[in-house]
Write a protein that holds these residues in place. Structure first.
Motif, PDB file in Angstrom:
ATOM      1  N   HIS A  70      28.616  25.498  38.734  1.00 24.10           N
ATOM      2  CA  HIS A  70      29.223  24.919  39.692  1.00 24.10           C
ATOM      3  C   HIS A  70      28.089  24.308  40.747  1.00 24.10           C
ATOM      4  CE1 HIS A  70      33.421  25.119  39.076  1.00 24.10           C
ATOM      5  NE2 HIS A  70      33.484  26.393  38.996  1.00 24.10           N
ATOM      6  N   ARG A  85      33.362  33.166  40.385  1.00 22.17           N
ATOM      7  CA  ARG A  85      34.218  32.161  40.903  1.00 22.17           C
ATOM      8  C   ARG A  85      35.537  32.014  39.704  1.00 22.17           C
ATOM      9  NH1 ARG A  85      34.321  26.062  43.107  1.00 22.17           N
ATOM     10  NH2 ARG A  85      35.896  25.273  41.861  1.00 22.17           N
ATOM     11  N   PHE A  87      39.614  30.004  39.477  1.00 26.06           N
ATOM     12  CA  PHE A  87      40.575  29.227  40.044  1.00 26.06           C
ATOM     13  C   PHE A  87      41.684  29.845  40.129  1.00 26.06           C
ATOM     14  CE2 PHE A  87      41.755  24.450  40.285  1.00 26.06           C
ATOM     15  CZ  PHE A  87      42.976  24.784  40.839  1.00 26.06           C
ATOM     16  N   ALA A  88      42.351  30.316  41.150  1.00 25.29           N
ATOM     17  CA  ALA A  88      43.315  31.293  41.371  1.00 25.29           C
ATOM     18  C   ALA A  88      44.896  30.707  41.357  1.00 25.29           C
ATOM     19  CB  ALA A  88      43.386  32.208  42.610  1.00 25.29           C
ATOM     20  N   LYS A 116      39.976  39.676  50.787  1.00 26.79           N
ATOM     21  CA  LYS A 116      41.031  40.470  50.372  1.00 26.79           C
ATOM     22  C   LYS A 116      40.632  41.675  49.596  1.00 26.79           C
ATOM     23  CE  LYS A 116      44.933  37.537  50.876  1.00 26.79           C
ATOM     24  NZ  LYS A 116      46.226  37.068  50.466  1.00 26.79           N
ATOM     25  N   ARG A 119      42.915  44.966  43.205  1.00 23.91           N
ATOM     26  CA  ARG A 119      42.666  46.191  42.179  1.00 23.91           C
ATOM     27  C   ARG A 119      41.271  46.018  41.797  1.00 23.91           C
ATOM     28  NH1 ARG A 119      48.320  45.379  39.388  1.00 23.91           N
ATOM     29  NH2 ARG A 119      47.567  42.998  40.512  1.00 23.91           N
ATOM     30  N   SER A 120      40.762  44.912  41.547  1.00 26.79           N
ATOM     31  CA  SER A 120      39.665  44.501  40.908  1.00 26.79           C
ATOM     32  C   SER A 120      38.509  44.448  41.409  1.00 26.79           C
ATOM     33  CB  SER A 120      39.749  43.012  40.177  1.00 26.79           C
ATOM     34  OG  SER A 120      39.820  42.023  40.951  1.00 26.79           O
ATOM     35  N   GLY A 215      42.042  27.827  34.697  1.00 26.06           N
ATOM     36  CA  GLY A 215      43.356  28.009  34.947  1.00 26.06           C
ATOM     37  C   GLY A 215      44.053  26.611  34.829  1.00 26.06           C
ATOM     38  N   ARG A 240      50.485  30.465  39.771  1.00 25.57           N
ATOM     39  CA  ARG A 240      49.246  31.705  39.976  1.00 25.57           C
ATOM     40  C   ARG A 240      48.607  32.085  39.007  1.00 25.57           C
ATOM     41  NH1 ARG A 240      49.709  36.425  44.582  1.00 25.57           N
ATOM     42  NH2 ARG A 240      49.754  34.749  46.124  1.00 25.57           N
ATOM     43  N   GLY A 241      47.519  32.048  38.757  1.00 25.99           N
ATOM     44  CA  GLY A 241      46.682  32.791  37.587  1.00 25.99           C
ATOM     45  C   GLY A 241      46.680  34.382  37.967  1.00 25.99           C
ATOM     46  N   LEU A 242      47.389  35.310  36.992  1.00 29.49           N
ATOM     47  CA  LEU A 242      47.238  36.668  37.408  1.00 29.49           C
ATOM     48  C   LEU A 242      46.539  37.401  36.605  1.00 29.49           C
ATOM     49  CD1 LEU A 242      51.185  36.566  37.876  1.00 29.49           C
ATOM     50  CD2 LEU A 242      49.477  37.095  39.639  1.00 29.49           C
TER      51      LEU A 242
HETATM   52  C1  LIG Z   1      38.329  25.906  36.574  1.00 29.77           C
HETATM   53  C2  LIG Z   1      37.491  27.147  37.406  1.00 29.77           C
HETATM   54  C3  LIG Z   1      37.930  28.399  37.123  1.00 29.77           C
HETATM   55  C4  LIG Z   1      38.854  28.981  36.353  1.00 29.77           C
HETATM   56  O1  LIG Z   1      39.554  28.415  35.730  1.00 29.77           O
HETATM   57  S1  LIG Z   1      38.894  30.841  36.057  1.00 29.77           S
HETATM   58  C5  LIG Z   1      40.154  31.161  34.874  1.00 29.77           C
HETATM   59  C6  LIG Z   1      41.559  30.943  35.582  1.00 29.77           C
HETATM   60  N1  LIG Z   1      41.741  32.118  36.630  1.00 29.77           N
HETATM   61  C7  LIG Z   1      42.409  33.131  36.326  1.00 29.77           C
HETATM   62  O2  LIG Z   1      42.080  33.388  35.019  1.00 29.77           O
HETATM   63  C8  LIG Z   1      42.400  34.204  37.461  1.00 29.77           C
HETATM   64  C9  LIG Z   1      43.235  35.173  36.865  1.00 29.77           C
HETATM   65  N2  LIG Z   1      43.606  36.184  37.936  1.00 29.77           N
HETATM   66  C10 LIG Z   1      42.955  37.279  38.032  1.00 29.77           C
HETATM   67  O3  LIG Z   1      41.936  37.604  37.313  1.00 29.77           O
HETATM   68  C11 LIG Z   1      43.329  38.116  39.228  1.00 29.77           C
HETATM   69  O4  LIG Z   1      44.712  37.497  39.782  1.00 29.77           O
HETATM   70  C12 LIG Z   1      42.500  38.190  40.271  1.00 29.77           C
HETATM   71  C13 LIG Z   1      42.331  36.736  41.075  1.00 29.77           C
HETATM   72  C14 LIG Z   1      40.899  38.744  40.023  1.00 29.77           C
HETATM   73  C15 LIG Z   1      43.075  39.313  41.441  1.00 29.77           C
HETATM   74  O5  LIG Z   1      43.485  40.137  40.876  1.00 29.77           O
HETATM   75  P1  LIG Z   1      43.450  41.672  41.877  1.00 29.77           P
HETATM   76  O6  LIG Z   1      44.146  42.591  40.684  1.00 29.77           O
HETATM   77  O7  LIG Z   1      42.175  42.093  42.021  1.00 29.77           O
HETATM   78  O8  LIG Z   1      44.306  41.117  42.879  1.00 29.77           O
HETATM   79  P2  LIG Z   1      45.615  41.882  43.564  1.00 29.77           P
HETATM   80  O9  LIG Z   1      46.855  41.606  42.398  1.00 29.77           O
HETATM   81  O10 LIG Z   1      45.249  43.349  43.691  1.00 29.77           O
HETATM   82  O11 LIG Z   1      45.699  41.155  44.698  1.00 29.77           O
HETATM   83  C16 LIG Z   1      45.253  41.360  45.717  1.00 29.77           C
HETATM   84  C17 LIG Z   1      45.365  40.306  46.725  1.00 29.77           C
HETATM   85  O12 LIG Z   1      44.855  38.905  46.401  1.00 29.77           O
HETATM   86  C18 LIG Z   1      46.043  38.152  46.071  1.00 29.77           C
HETATM   87  N3  LIG Z   1      46.096  37.430  44.927  1.00 29.77           N
HETATM   88  C19 LIG Z   1      46.001  37.955  43.650  1.00 29.77           C
HETATM   89  N4  LIG Z   1      45.833  37.054  42.651  1.00 29.77           N
HETATM   90  C20 LIG Z   1      46.029  36.171  43.174  1.00 29.77           C
HETATM   91  C21 LIG Z   1      46.091  34.335  42.941  1.00 29.77           C
HETATM   92  N5  LIG Z   1      46.085  34.188  41.700  1.00 29.77           N
HETATM   93  N6  LIG Z   1      46.426  33.579  44.091  1.00 29.77           N
HETATM   94  C22 LIG Z   1      46.550  33.851  45.022  1.00 29.77           C
HETATM   95  N7  LIG Z   1      46.391  35.110  45.774  1.00 29.77           N
HETATM   96  C23 LIG Z   1      46.211  36.035  44.771  1.00 29.77           C
HETATM   97  C24 LIG Z   1      47.504  39.060  46.052  1.00 29.77           C
HETATM   98  O13 LIG Z   1      48.494  38.457  46.681  1.00 29.77           O
HETATM   99  C25 LIG Z   1      46.903  40.320  47.058  1.00 29.77           C
HETATM  100  O14 LIG Z   1      47.284  39.610  48.549  1.00 29.77           O
HETATM  101  P3  LIG Z   1      47.764  40.655  49.503  1.00 29.77           P
HETATM  102  O15 LIG Z   1      47.761  39.681  50.712  1.00 29.77           O
HETATM  103  O16 LIG Z   1      48.880  41.223  49.116  1.00 29.77           O
HETATM  104  O17 LIG Z   1      46.682  41.842  49.624  1.00 29.77           O
HETATM  105  C26 LIG Z   1      36.745  26.626  38.492  1.00 29.77           C
HETATM  106  O18 LIG Z   1      36.029  27.777  39.016  1.00 29.77           O
HETATM  107  O19 LIG Z   1      36.521  25.632  38.782  1.00 29.77           O
END
Ligand SMILES: C/C(=C\C(=O)SCCNC(=O)CCNC(=O)[C@H](O)C(C)(C)COP(=O)(O)OP(=O)(O)OC[C@H]1O[C@@H](n2cnc3c(N)ncnc32)[C@H](O)[C@@H]1OP(=O)(O)O)C(=O)O
Length: 284
Positions: A70, A85, A87-88, A116, A119-120, A215, A240-242
């Motif tokens: 990037h 990094r 994309f969430a 924030k 879990r990860s 994503g 949202r990517g989870l």
């Molecule tokens: C293009 C490009 C890059 C990419 O494409 S990368 C591939 C696509 N993206 C993914 O695969 C992301 C998939 N998601 C994850 O791996 C997990 O959701 C993530 C982001 C690692 C977070 O997982 P955690 O288990 O650590 O998080 P928690 O569920 O415990 O949540 C903690 C707080 O974060 C908020 N949150 C979680 N996920 C998201 C999300 N996707 N979007 C927005 N917010 C998220 C969650 O609500 C919690 O917030 P609180 O306020 O409640 O604490 C490129 O780079 O350009």
């Protein structure tokens, strides 16, 4: 964030403007990538929803790319010290379609930066607003969530199971995310992020079990599934990517429609919800 010396607040409000002629070639390349052999794209055609991602591409010189591929942080994006990094997610509203062959502008603004605890591990979310204009009119409003993750243990390879049956009336598709598809999507978006094409980097440096599916690619595939079945324009879309998807096994897309509302999901090979999305259609 671990770098206590940087005041990230000074990045909020930072702006970047990108102009693009919306040439026909990227739309034809996207149509090829998504096996759309039916739509006739030409100058003056409306871009399908989400295809604006194939325009306004990054322009950072090669010398200014970071190790992950990037553009170096500290310019438009804040210098968050976490290495991984992703994309969430994103939320967007489509006011009018962008038209191929006519100049357009994207105005990007950093809206928010939030730390924030997930879990990860520790997460830093940067939300970036993109407004797209053509002929001086607002066409698309989009807010993207980019997340930076601290280093952590290797991510396990999901164990494939038999998916549950698709609900009656739902549309579904199994996608085999092989490196050819990931390569073409990286090329369409001029995204040099190595997790999508450089297996030793993705596994050795960022700890993923395989190449990571973009994503936005999963989001486009969900939207394309809907576009195949629904003629009404999409007004709003969010996703949202989870959980990350990898090139190691097929994943499944499912879309259900209820009174102008689409519920979409991408299901990982182990049955986990990898992406959740929803769309609102324009009035019939
Ligand atoms: C293009 C490009 C890059 C990419 O494409 S990368 C591939 C696509 N993206 C993914 O695969 C992301 C998939 N998601 C994850 O791996 C997990 O959701 C993530 C982001 C690692 C977070 O997982 P955690 O288990 O650590 O998080 P928690 O569920 O415990 O949540 C903690 C707080 O974060 C908020 N949150 C979680 N996920 C998201 C999300 N996707 N979007 C927005 N917010 C998220 C969650 O609500 C919690 O917030 P609180 O306020 O409640 O604490 C490129 O780079 O350009």
């Amino acid at each position: 964030m671990t770098d206590s010396t940087t005041d990230y607040a000074q990045w909020i409000g930072r702006q970047e403007t990108t102009d693009d002629d919306l040439a026909l070639a990227p739309a034809l390349a996207a149509a090829a990538t998504f096996d759309d052999t039916l739509t006739r794209f030409e100058k003056g055609s409306a871009l399908p929803p989400l295809w604006h991602w194939f325009y306004f591409l990054p322009r950072a010189p090669q010398a200014l790319l970071d190790v992950d591929g990037h553009p170096q942080r500290g310019g438009f994006m804040p210098p968050i010290p976490y290495p991984r990094r992703m994309f969430a997610g994103a939320r967007m509203r489509f006011h009018r379609p962008l038209v191929i062959g006519q100049p357009a502008r994207r105005e990007a603004t950093i809206r928010d930066i939030r730390q924030k605890s997930g879990r990860s591990g520790s997460l830093a979310f940067v939300s970036v607003v993109h407004n797209f204009y053509q002929d001086g009119l607002l066409c698309i409003e989009e807010e993207q969530d980019i997340v930076y993750r601290e280093p952590g243990p290797a991510v396990a390879c999901p164990r494939a199971i038999d998916w549950k049956p698709v609900p009656a009336g739902a549309w579904s598709r199994i996608v085999t995310p092989d490196p050819r598809l990931l390569f073409r999507f990286s090329a369409l978006t001029f995204n040099a992020h190595r997790i999508h094409y450089d297996r030793p980097y993705a596994t050795g440096e960022e700890g993923y079990p395989g190449l990571v599916v973009h994503g936005p690619l999963t989001a486009v595939l969900l939207m394309e599934l809907a576009r195949k079945h629904v003629a009404r324009p999409v007004r709003e879309f969010s996703f949202r990517g989870l959980a990350a998807l990898f090139d190691l096994a097929p994943f499944r897309l499912v879309c259900t429609v209820d009174d102008g509302q689409l519920s979409l999901e991408a299901q990982a090979p182990d049955g986990a919800l990898a992406m959740s999305a929803s769309a609102e259609l324009a009035a019939a």
